[in-house]
Write a protein that holds these residues in place. Sequence first.
Motif: not given
Length: 482
Positions: A473-480
């Motif tokens: 899936a991958g990683t989705f963070t960190p985000i703004d």
Amino acid sequence: MTEQAPGTSANADQLWRWSATRIADGIATGLISAREAVESSLARIDEVNPQLNALVEVSAEEALQAADEADRLTRSGAPLGPLHGVPVAIKVNSDQIGHATTNGVVAFKDAIATTDSPHVASLRQSGAILLARSNTPAFSYRWFTSNDLHGRTLNPWDATRTPGGSSGGAGSAVASGMVPIGHGNDIGGSVRHPAYACGVVGLRPTVGRVAGLYGPPDADPALSVQSMLVQGPLARTVADIRLAMRGLTAHDPRDPFHVPGAPAAAPAERPLRVALVRHHGVATPTAAVDDALTQAEGWLTDAGYVVEEVELPLLAEAYRLWYLLCMEEFRQIMPLVEEVGDEGMKKAAEGYYAVSSEWWGTQPSLTDYMNGYARRGTLIRMLGEFLQRYSTVLLPVSAEQAFEQDADIASIDSMRRVMAAQASMMAIPVLGFPAVSVPTGIAGGLPVGVQLLGRRFDEAGILDAAAVIEARAGTFTPIDPR
């Protein structure tokens, strides 16, 4: 992201993006300093916390002093703890020396702790830098992180949606890059739900794996708190969850259910078998949640797991049992809630009792309560036997993605919907087995993921399966914040 060479201002500014594992390795090898890691986290907090309100107390001076001491220890050549120099946030319902254990309640704003809770002491002993305190709903008893003392925490993916609860401040802070590891505790999904809502990883360990303490040291905790509540980490990667657990396993005699040096479960038979439970008989998963289960099923199959779709009706029974055992014990502190709780907590409690009365009546008897605990033991045995065939259960964290803010207190019907959606997550504390929430993707602008339930003391097994899912899936963070 392309990372700069150590010692440059760009590198220092971007350390908040690094994983906890990389930060710990970087400090241990001299690539970076603990002070640089802390300063980078503090700068990120200044940038995004005013918008999210995830961290309600930031101890910059204290943390920088601890970081300087960590750097002196690194230079001395002394043995280093697994979390040496890593910034960590502690939930405000846990004692930390010199800080108020507010639990999101105005009346507790001056309840300054004189000692560390066992899990906080363990993190400190492991070398973690206790950088900040994360928000929780009043009395830590909602899946929505808002209270009259500290205000509302927002989800960095969508401010109109809950960041989860009760460790919503930890989930929001980790997802937005303020800290690489957030501490949480879980008696009703309070680690797994914020992780799910914010798109990070959250582990509920086996009861007894981590020494913890909840509530005033001179109080007698309810039996459900003693036997169902656990302390666990939230982080952006599975590897960081493993690292955090290394920092949470120190022995402490204050937890009567702690199992010092608990061994890992015996290896499961090969091929590893996974039971896929799409529908627990309470709430039908949305299309996004169902798709996440299908994706995870495929990824695990590709990795050599044998996945079989099954029914597991004991989960629905354990879900209802939670509201008999936990909420009847919580009734003892309802006079205090009425006296000092905020309106959100009072309305939530009203909703919990209204819906659960449909199963247990408005005033369950002592016999009901005693029989409930007796039945709990039978359900634990049944699940243990089931897990002789399947090493892991793949199931929803929630039947829905992150709820709209305050969906639990909009009406009794809305509370009924929210409670039903959380059924599979609520069943697990009653049973005492470990579970992890791991993201699988983004659907409609919100994170979605799955839950993996494993054998007692087999955190390694479910984290292995979570790592397979994360790799695909991958990683989705960190985000703004959005």
